[in-house]
Scaffold this motif. Structure first.
Motif, PDB file in Angstrom:
ATOM      1  N   THR A  29      29.814  48.130  17.076  1.00  0.00           N
ATOM      2  CA  THR A  29      30.583  48.060  18.730  1.00  0.00           C
ATOM      3  C   THR A  29      29.768  46.643  18.957  1.00  0.00           C
ATOM      4  OG1 THR A  29      29.312  50.235  18.826  1.00  0.00           O
ATOM      5  CG2 THR A  29      29.420  48.696  20.669  1.00  0.00           C
ATOM      6  N   GLY A  30      28.672  45.723  17.841  1.00  0.00           N
ATOM      7  CA  GLY A  30      28.061  44.181  18.353  1.00  0.00           C
ATOM      8  C   GLY A  30      29.550  43.642  17.628  1.00  0.00           C
ATOM      9  N   ARG A  31      30.585  43.743  16.748  1.00  0.00           N
ATOM     10  CA  ARG A  31      31.938  42.926  16.432  1.00  0.00           C
ATOM     11  C   ARG A  31      32.600  42.721  17.675  1.00  0.00           C
ATOM     12  NH1 ARG A  31      31.286  41.158  10.821  1.00  0.00           N
ATOM     13  NH2 ARG A  31      33.414  40.982  10.339  1.00  0.00           N
ATOM     14  N   TRP A  32      33.111  44.778  18.266  1.00  0.00           N
ATOM     15  CA  TRP A  32      33.968  44.536  18.574  1.00  0.00           C
ATOM     16  C   TRP A  32      33.788  44.142  19.996  1.00  0.00           C
ATOM     17  CZ3 TRP A  32      33.671  46.893  23.103  1.00  0.00           C
ATOM     18  CH2 TRP A  32      35.009  47.778  24.609  1.00  0.00           C
ATOM     19  N   PHE A  33      32.766  44.206  20.431  1.00  0.00           N
ATOM     20  CA  PHE A  33      32.863  43.870  21.906  1.00  0.00           C
ATOM     21  C   PHE A  33      33.081  42.123  21.596  1.00  0.00           C
ATOM     22  CE2 PHE A  33      29.577  40.440  24.482  1.00  0.00           C
ATOM     23  CZ  PHE A  33      29.799  41.310  25.748  1.00  0.00           C
ATOM     24  N   TRP A  34      33.003  40.776  20.628  1.00  0.00           N
ATOM     25  CA  TRP A  34      32.886  40.034  20.730  1.00  0.00           C
ATOM     26  C   TRP A  34      34.568  40.316  19.861  1.00  0.00           C
ATOM     27  CZ3 TRP A  34      30.170  35.517  22.403  1.00  0.00           C
ATOM     28  CH2 TRP A  34      29.086  36.016  22.802  1.00  0.00           C
ATOM     29  N   GLU A  35      34.876  40.099  19.544  1.00  0.00           N
ATOM     30  CA  GLU A  35      36.405  40.111  18.627  1.00  0.00           C
ATOM     31  C   GLU A  35      36.940  40.461  19.962  1.00  0.00           C
ATOM     32  OE1 GLU A  35      34.986  40.323  14.202  1.00  0.00           O
ATOM     33  OE2 GLU A  35      36.773  42.562  15.332  1.00  0.00           O
ATOM     34  N   ILE A  36      37.290  41.629  20.986  1.00  0.00           N
ATOM     35  CA  ILE A  36      38.167  42.130  21.511  1.00  0.00           C
ATOM     36  C   ILE A  36      38.143  40.907  22.529  1.00  0.00           C
ATOM     37  CG2 ILE A  36      36.738  43.324  23.573  1.00  0.00           C
ATOM     38  CD1 ILE A  36      39.136  45.381  21.684  1.00  0.00           C
ATOM     39  N   ASP A  37      39.980  41.220  23.501  1.00  0.00           N
ATOM     40  CA  ASP A  37      40.066  41.085  24.399  1.00  0.00           C
ATOM     41  C   ASP A  37      39.234  41.387  26.041  1.00  0.00           C
ATOM     42  OD1 ASP A  37      40.865  38.906  26.268  1.00  0.00           O
ATOM     43  OD2 ASP A  37      42.947  39.328  25.500  1.00  0.00           O
ATOM     44  N   ARG A  38      38.666  40.901  26.066  1.00  0.00           N
ATOM     45  CA  ARG A  38      37.721  40.748  27.778  1.00  0.00           C
ATOM     46  C   ARG A  38      38.702  40.926  28.667  1.00  0.00           C
ATOM     47  NH1 ARG A  38      33.709  39.096  24.031  1.00  0.00           N
ATOM     48  NH2 ARG A  38      33.538  37.345  24.990  1.00  0.00           N
ATOM     49  N   VAL A  39      39.729  39.623  29.010  1.00  0.00           N
ATOM     50  CA  VAL A  39      40.651  39.646  29.889  1.00  0.00           C
ATOM     51  C   VAL A  39      40.933  40.999  30.206  1.00  0.00           C
ATOM     52  CG1 VAL A  39      42.110  37.954  31.002  1.00  0.00           C
ATOM     53  CG2 VAL A  39      39.931  37.501  29.726  1.00  0.00           C
ATOM     54  N   LEU A  40      42.169  41.215  28.900  1.00  0.00           N
ATOM     55  CA  LEU A  40      43.329  41.998  28.900  1.00  0.00           C
ATOM     56  C   LEU A  40      42.036  43.367  29.703  1.00  0.00           C
ATOM     57  CD1 LEU A  40      45.728  43.257  28.264  1.00  0.00           C
ATOM     58  CD2 LEU A  40      45.322  43.267  25.828  1.00  0.00           C
ATOM     59  N   LEU A  41      41.232  43.793  29.023  1.00  0.00           N
ATOM     60  CA  LEU A  41      40.266  44.559  29.487  1.00  0.00           C
ATOM     61  C   LEU A  41      39.806  45.286  30.297  1.00  0.00           C
ATOM     62  CD1 LEU A  41      38.683  47.660  27.707  1.00  0.00           C
ATOM     63  CD2 LEU A  41      36.727  46.652  27.068  1.00  0.00           C
ATOM     64  N   LEU A  42      38.755  44.079  31.132  1.00  0.00           N
ATOM     65  CA  LEU A  42      39.032  43.673  32.932  1.00  0.00           C
ATOM     66  C   LEU A  42      40.411  44.518  33.302  1.00  0.00           C
ATOM     67  CD1 LEU A  42      37.176  43.189  35.401  1.00  0.00           C
ATOM     68  CD2 LEU A  42      37.911  40.776  34.406  1.00  0.00           C
ATOM     69  N   LEU A  43      41.394  43.636  32.849  1.00  0.00           N
ATOM     70  CA  LEU A  43      42.918  44.214  34.099  1.00  0.00           C
ATOM     71  C   LEU A  43      42.818  45.178  33.693  1.00  0.00           C
ATOM     72  CD1 LEU A  43      45.041  40.926  32.800  1.00  0.00           C
ATOM     73  CD2 LEU A  43      43.653  41.887  34.692  1.00  0.00           C
ATOM     74  N   LEU A  44      42.953  46.502  32.258  1.00  0.00           N
ATOM     75  CA  LEU A  44      42.825  46.935  32.434  1.00  0.00           C
ATOM     76  C   LEU A  44      42.447  48.355  32.815  1.00  0.00           C
ATOM     77  CD1 LEU A  44      44.068  47.556  28.815  1.00  0.00           C
ATOM     78  CD2 LEU A  44      45.592  47.362  30.236  1.00  0.00           C
ATOM     79  N   ALA A  45      41.172  47.812  33.203  1.00  0.00           N
ATOM     80  CA  ALA A  45      39.788  48.507  34.289  1.00  0.00           C
ATOM     81  C   ALA A  45      40.321  48.795  35.142  1.00  0.00           C
ATOM     82  CB  ALA A  45      38.666  48.303  34.124  1.00  0.00           C
TER      83      ALA A  45
END
Length: 407
Positions: A29-45
């Motif tokens: 989970t920790g590795r995912w949090f730092w590697e994921i594109d959080r901007v893209l995730l926010l746009l999808l949300a």
């Protein structure tokens, strides 16, 4: 000299200071949090949130049309069900986005094979809705194989086309054409002309990204136009849709009513729940939900939704500029092109610049199969755009936690 290098290495180490950035968490989970594109995730949300509001607005009209007079059919029936589908789909999207690329490649190949078999069974065993057989009844619900095939098809094609790098003598393009042709034939038997166009268009776009000769691409474009002309003359569904769009022949009520509903609210809309024309739409919660948004929230809201889709597509394509894996580039580009093209076609139908295709608006239209399939697609997209944020910040490599990490 040594002191200068040492200072730079220390500066690079500071970039990955676990206390400062929480990098001490070595869990998945920790590795995912730092590697994921959080901007893209926010746009999808944001898009999913907008979809919930839109389904709430469209639900009373859909409930009135499909309730059959049942007093137990609540006005927000479809809204409540959409919440349940989102609750099921979001964990699936996150779980998929945490998986390594190679595992997702293997799962996508298996998924594509299973969905193609299911697609072949639809004309024989499928449930007919509005004159088309696109769903398999599983007892607890209906399953639409074409929706689930979309993301698996893209990833499978990306893997196939990426093989050309290792051996240019392989008949990759021919094999991909045969597979796409089989999918097109199976879709047109349902009939589902709109999805056939999407699969073909995404395949051609991926061929272009893979570096297919420009003359061949032009030839494929011409062949596609010829295919549409032939479909017009020999495929009854295409004939009816195109005649209705170009000449106003046949039942053209749906697209005309959708356009009137879309513009009824003007720039700012009539207000949540105040729309009345939506009660005359045949599919207010699915195919024509964009028109419901226009009536109740205005044309400016419609424009903002269109820009949101554009932002998602642009974000992914820009993100891929630094990607080195041809497989990841093809997979992510194909997934986001497919996503954007489906949104574009749905909006084009609602504004009466394309014939009706029975296609949902991604993450906004109501639908269980659609929501779950889109969550799988976006989970794959998030996985293929994951990246360690420290890989390109500095040419200096630091040993940290058993790994070589660039600053």
């Amino acid at each position: 000299m040594n002191q200068t290098i040492t200072g730079k290495i220390k500066a690079g180490a500071a970039l990955v200071d676990p206390n400062r950035y929480g990098r001490s968490d070595r869990s998945a989970t920790g590795r995912w949090f730092w590697e994921i594109d959080r901007v893209l995730l926010l746009l999808l949300a944001v898009l999913i949130g907008v979809g919930l509001i839109a389904v709430a607005a469209a639900s009373p009209a859909a409930a009135q049309r499909y309730s059959g007079g049942s007093v137990h059919f609540a006005e927000l029936h479809y809204f409540y069900r959409q919440i349940a589908w989102i609750a099921l789909s979001l964990p699936v999207m996150i779980a998929i986005s945490m998986q390594p690329r190679e595992r997702l490649r293997r799962l996508s190949l298996i998924g594509a094979l299973v969905c193609m078999v299911a697609l072949a069974l639809v004309p024989m065993l499928g449930a007919e809705v509005n004159g088309a057989k696109r769903w398999l009844n599983l007892g607890i619900g209906q399953f639409q194989p074409s929706e689930f095939l979309k993301p698996f098809f893209v990833v499978s094609m990306a893997w196939l086309l990426s093989l050309r790098e290792s051996d240019k003598s392989l008949p990759i393009f021919t094999l991909s054409a045969v597979i796409t042709g089989v999918v097109a034939v199976l879709l047109m038997r349902q009939p589902d002309f709109g999805s056939t166009i999407i699969f073909a268009a995404v395949w051609i776009a991926m061929l272009a990204i893979a570096g297919l000769n420009l003359r061949i691409l032009v030839g494929l474009g011409i062949a596609g136009l010829v295919g549409v002309v032939l479909a017009y003359f020999f495929y009854d569904v295409a004939t009816a849709r195109i005649n209705g769009f170009l000449f106003g022949e046949g039942d053209n009520f749906q697209v005309e009513n959708a356009m009137r509903t879309l513009t009824a609210g003007g720039l700012f809309g009539m207000g949540p729940g105040a729309g009345t024309r939506k009660f005359g739409l045949p599919e207010p919660h699915t195919d024509y939900i964009f028109s419901v948004i226009g009536e109740e929230f205005g044309l400016i809201a419609c424009l903002m939704i269109a820009l949101l889709y554009l932002a998602i597509v642009a974000r992914v394509l820009i993100k891929l500029l630094d990607e080195e894996s041809s497989f990841a580039i093809l997979a992510a580009a194909g997934l986001v092109i497919q996503f954007g093209l489906q949104a574009l076609i749905n909006m084009a139908v609602n504004v009466q610049i394309a014939p009706s295709k029975g296609m949902t608006l991604p993450f906004i239209s109501y639908g269980g199969s659609s929501m779950l399939a889109l969550s799988i697609a976006m989970g794959l997209l998030l996985a293929f755009t994951r990246r360690n944020p420290y890989l390109t910040r500095s040419p200096y490599v630091v040993k940290w936690g058993g790994e070589n990490i660039r600053g």
